[in-house]
Design an enzyme around this catalytic site. Structure first.
Site, PDB file in Angstrom:
ATOM      1  N   ARG A  45      33.705  34.032  30.912  1.00  0.00           N
ATOM      2  CA  ARG A  45      34.216  35.221  31.589  1.00  0.00           C
ATOM      3  C   ARG A  45      33.400  36.485  31.332  1.00  0.00           C
ATOM      4  O   ARG A  45      32.994  37.163  32.264  1.00  0.00           O
ATOM      5  CB  ARG A  45      35.682  35.472  31.169  1.00  0.00           C
ATOM      6  CG  ARG A  45      36.617  34.352  31.541  1.00  0.00           C
ATOM      7  CD  ARG A  45      38.033  34.604  31.081  1.00  0.00           C
ATOM      8  NE  ARG A  45      38.645  35.730  31.794  1.00  0.00           N
ATOM      9  CZ  ARG A  45      39.910  36.085  31.639  1.00  0.00           C
ATOM     10  NH1 ARG A  45      40.689  35.433  30.781  1.00  0.00           N
ATOM     11  NH2 ARG A  45      40.411  37.091  32.319  1.00  0.00           N
ATOM     12  N   HIS A  91      36.648  28.994  40.801  1.00  0.00           N
ATOM     13  CA  HIS A  91      37.076  29.921  39.753  1.00  0.00           C
ATOM     14  C   HIS A  91      38.580  29.809  39.517  1.00  0.00           C
ATOM     15  O   HIS A  91      39.387  30.278  40.327  1.00  0.00           O
ATOM     16  CB  HIS A  91      36.719  31.352  40.160  1.00  0.00           C
ATOM     17  CG  HIS A  91      36.673  32.301  39.003  1.00  0.00           C
ATOM     18  ND1 HIS A  91      35.754  32.200  37.975  1.00  0.00           N
ATOM     19  CD2 HIS A  91      37.440  33.368  38.699  1.00  0.00           C
ATOM     20  CE1 HIS A  91      35.943  33.173  37.106  1.00  0.00           C
ATOM     21  NE2 HIS A  91      36.963  33.898  37.526  1.00  0.00           N
ATOM     22  N   TYR A 134      41.443  44.318  53.933  1.00  0.00           N
ATOM     23  CA  TYR A 134      40.905  45.375  54.780  1.00  0.00           C
ATOM     24  C   TYR A 134      39.372  45.433  54.765  1.00  0.00           C
ATOM     25  O   TYR A 134      38.779  46.049  55.639  1.00  0.00           O
ATOM     26  CB  TYR A 134      41.444  46.744  54.352  1.00  0.00           C
ATOM     27  CG  TYR A 134      42.943  46.868  54.450  1.00  0.00           C
ATOM     28  CD1 TYR A 134      43.595  46.690  55.659  1.00  0.00           C
ATOM     29  CD2 TYR A 134      43.696  47.156  53.325  1.00  0.00           C
ATOM     30  CE1 TYR A 134      44.970  46.802  55.746  1.00  0.00           C
ATOM     31  CE2 TYR A 134      45.077  47.269  53.403  1.00  0.00           C
ATOM     32  CZ  TYR A 134      45.710  47.091  54.619  1.00  0.00           C
ATOM     33  OH  TYR A 134      47.065  47.201  54.708  1.00  0.00           O
TER      34      TYR A 134
END
Length: 836
Positions: A45, A91, A134
């Protein structure tokens, strides 16, 4: 040590349940669990790989977008589609973490070379991005370099989290991404914070290391002198950078890039165009407002954020008059995020282990990785071309024996039999025989034979080139170096961040915060400009200039003091000297081209003019005023302290002030010059000082239809001149040149106050009025309405003689000014653009 009991139950034939308790040490259990968690965070990570500079989530995003075909020439797709594909296949974490990583890869203020081309609101240093539903994204051109040749067995692949897919363990990375884009992350017990660098500089250092593997850090730093941050700015102090490049740890300071500009006609300001890395304008604005409200930061009048997407960052900080902008800027650096520290901690994974790396180590790891990638790519291409050449050889044999091949195929029972017979008849391999059988007959023409011959030559040439690369380490390194050079030429950009030694920054500003209250002179020009000098050195009008202003009034003051502006309606208006621009100290004679128009400092009524300046010193001699009606007044210097605008003379209806001078001595003469060419001089001691409301006393006796056009003070002990310009009263203002005459002031006898004076110029045919007049110390100068000098007659004329025709129209007349003398614009108003 406390023990933890683990309770388990098992079913046996004899009993329904059997209970078994296992004792486990708490410390051992927590140590094992914590190490497993720490391992996951460090390797899966938080830390980037030193080879491609990517964390696992970033690598998975780029790989998934590449597999989805989201190349730069394709259209954008919704970011949520990318996030969903990454999360579903590679992932095993939340969509929020994936989208955050995707956004950072697209932010030009976070990445020196963005890897994702975002469409929509991807945030700013102050604001978060829009939701993934968006925004849209696709790979940026630089990202194609990261995944370039990934399908040519250049890197190893490993299973994904559920074993149903595979993912690359590292990207081919055609450029040193870790150094170019930097990285940041917090793991368990360790963290990384790497600064971005310039692609051209990093590539140059990498190529030097390829050429000279034993290159020293000093040699590499000639190519990479320091970080190059995406937001630009200034780096202060290079010693911390040197430490970081040597040991992997160091600290440097970053400053905003700011300039001192005139933000309004009356005020200077600080314009900020670049901020430190990861500092947004809203954060700076908020901090400045807090400091100003807490009175910990002074000298700031206004703050505007004019940032937009077209002009970029632009913070305008208006500085109060009386404060040095350079000193205010230093305070901003000291108290606000306009100066920040950046701590370098180059921790990255090398062979699966976290290491702290210096500049040479980072470049060495990348170069070794890139050499391995090019070697594996060359081996893959060599194998593919050898396989293709083998097939081409088989096709050529089939074309040369096409009739026999057809007979063999027609005489075979099935495809397997045909393949076997072809192999036996023409000594072909099984692969060649199968390829011949799969080839359509239309390919087996004479034209295709020519194409196959050309293809064979090309393949043989490529095989030889690839074999040479794989057979020579030097040649392999040259290929890697050449590819890096092409990338730098294509994607390189100029350096954005300026590097400064700390000593240079310390020497930059050593001025006090507030402007010192030094003595100075306040000047008023004939074109209506106000300014102040840098000191109180007397001003001389000696010398010639191509363009200059005639000074109407000069008053001694101090930088933080005030002066009074006297108007034709008898008003005195306070003006702060510190608000006025400072003239260059080398201007001699002074040019007020950089002055402020009077209208910017005082509000004038219609048909009201500024006629002079006066000191507000209560211990001074006070003002002497003269009006068009011939009234003279000396004002007692008792001005109200709580008012910025008040009357200094009570004027009769129709009367107006034509001159206001500050008397430096009661022994000086007060002088009136009238429109019918009469001059009266009398001692100032003959005029009793009066309070502000008083209307003055008779100064000069006027003839019928005459009026006073000039009033001033003259030191009789100095050599002085009288200049008059005669013309016609019926001509349009500013259209006639007039006849000028220069006389010796000593030729005019002193007379008593309230008398008629003596003639100063004899009118010739067509002349019936004085257009301009002036009296004062030598030398006398005249200026046109545009400020250009107008030659005056050199010979001294008789006191009552006639004048000589001038070559230009005159707007104002002045003389040798030393701070105590005075010049006055007279008669017709000058044609200027300064609003007086």
């Amino acid at each position: 040590m406390f023990d933890m009991a683990r309770r388990t139950t098992t079913r046996t034939p004899d009993e329904d349940f059997e209970e078994r308790i296992v004792d486990i040490d708490v410390a051992t259990e927590m140590r094992a669990s914590y190490l497993e968690y720490a391992y996951s965070v460090i390797y899966q990570r938080a830390l980037p790989d030193a080879r491609d500079g990517l964390k696992p989530v970033q690598r998975r995003i780029l790989y998934s977008m590449s597999e989805m075909g989201l190349r730069p020439e394709r259209g954008h797709v919704k970011s949520s589609r990318v996030v969903g594909d990454v999360m579903g296949k590679l992932h095993p974490h939340g969509d929020g973490a994936i989208y955050d990583a995707l956004v950072r890869l697209a932010q030009p203020f976070s990445m020196r070379l963005p890897l994702v081309d975002g469409h929509g609101n991807f945030g700013s240093p102050d604001d978060s991005p829009a939701a993934m539903r968006y925004t849209e994204a696709r790979l940026a051109p630089a990202a194609m370099l990261m995944v370039q040749s990934i399908d040519e067995e250049t890197v190893d692949f490993k299973p994904n989290y559920d074993g149903q897919e595979t993912e690359p363990s590292v990207m081919p990375s055609a450029f040193p991404n870790l150094l170019v884009n930097g990285a940041s992350g917090i793991a368990v017990g360790m963290a990384t914070n790497m600064a971005p660098h310039n692609l051209v500089e990093v590539v140059a250092a990498a190529r030097h290391l390829i050429k000279k593997p034993d290159a020293t850090l000093e040699e590499l730093m000639r190519f990479v002198p320091g970080p190059d941050l995406p937001t630009g700015g200034i780096i202060i102090g290079l010693s911390g950078i040197r430490d970081a490049y040597e040991t992997g740890r160091g600290t440097f300071r970053t400053r905003a890039k700011a300039t001192i500009e005139s933000v309004t006609p009356r005020r200077k300001g600080i314009v900020v165009t670049e901020l430190p890395f990861n500092v947004g304008p809203e954060r700076v604005v908020t901090k400045i407002k807090e400091l100003v409200n807490a009175k910990k930061l002074t000298g700031i009048a206004d703050l505007k954020d004019l940032t937009d997407r077209h002009k970029g960052l632009r913070l305008v900080i208006e500085v109060k008059n009386g404060f040095n902008p350079e000193a205010v800027l230093e305070e901003l650096y000291r108290l606000t995020p306009m100066e920040e520290s950046f701590g370098i901690n180059n921790v990255a994974l090398v062979d699966g282990r976290p290491r702290t790396l210096g500049l040479r180590d980072l470049l060495q790891v990348y170069v070794e990785h890139r050499i391995d990638v090019v070697r594996r790519r060359s081996a893959f291409r060599l194998r593919k071309r050898e396989e293709r050449l083998h097939l081409v050889d088989g096709l050529i044999i089939a074309l040369l024996n096409i009739d026999q091949v057809i007979q063999v195929i027609r005489g075979s029972d099935d495809s397997a039999h045909a393949r076997t017979r072809l192999m036996e008849t023409f000594e072909l391999s099984e692969v060649q025989a199968a390829y011949i059988l799969d080839t359509p007959l239309r390919r087996l023409t004479r034209y295709d034979k020519l194409e196959l011959d050309r293809e064979k030559e090309t393949l043989q040439s490529e095989i030889a080139e690839l074999s040479a690369i794989l057979g020579s380490e030097d040649r392999l390194r040259k290929v890697v170096s050449a590819e890096l050079g092409e990338i730098a030429k294509t994607y390189g950009t100029p350096r954005r961040t300026v590097l400064l030694e700390s000593s240079e920054a310390a020497r930059a500003v050593t001025v006090p915060l507030e402007v010192a209250d030094d003595p100075c002179l306040v000047l008023l020009s004939s074109t209506g400009l106000l300014a102040r000098t840098a000191d109180a050195t007397p001003i001389s009008a000696e010398g010639e200039r191509a363009v200059h202003d005639v000074l109407v009034s000069v008053v001694r003051s101090s930088v933080r003091g005030e002066v009074g502006v006297v108007t034709s309606k008898g008003r005195l208006i306070r003006v702060s000297v510190v608000d006025l621009p400072t003239l260059p100290p080398t201007a001699n004679p002074p040019s007020l081209a950089g002055g402020h128009p009077v209208s910017e400092h005082v509000a004038l009524e219609p048909e009201e003019k500024v006629v002079g300046l006066g000191s507000l010193d209560p211990d001074g001699p006070g003002l002497a005023l003269g009006t068009t009606g011939g009234v003279v007044k000396r004002v007692v210097p008792e001005y109200p302290a709580n008012r910025d605008d008040f009357e200094v003379i009570g004027l009769r209806e129709g009367d107006a002030v034509i001159g206001a001078v500050e008397l430096s001595s009661p022994d000086h003469d007060l002088v009136f010059i009238t429109s019918d060419a009469q001059l009266l001089r009398f001692s100032a001691s003959a005029v009793r000082p009066q309070g502000r409301p008083a209307g003055g006393m008779a100064g000069v006796r006027l003839n019928d239809d005459a009026k006073a056009i000039w009033f001033g003070a003259v030191d009789p002990a100095r050599e002085s001149r009288v200049v008059t310009v005669a013309g016609s009263s019926t001509a349009l203002p500013g259209t006639q040149m007039g006849a000028g005459k220069v006389s010796d002031y000593a030729d005019f006898p002193p007379k008593g106050r309230a008398t008629g004076g003596v003639r100063a110029q004899r009118f010739l045919k067509g002349e019936d009025v004085l257009l301009h007049a002036w009296a004062g110390p030598v030398p006398a100068k005249a200026a046109s309405p545009t400020g250009k000098p107008v030659p005056l007659p050199e010979e001294l004329g008789r006191r009552d003689g006639s004048g000589e025709r001038l070559v230009h129209a005159v707007a104002a007349i002045g003389g040798g000014l030393d701070g105590s003398a005075d010049a006055r614009e007279t008669g017709q108003e000058p044609d200027n653009d300064h609003g007086e």
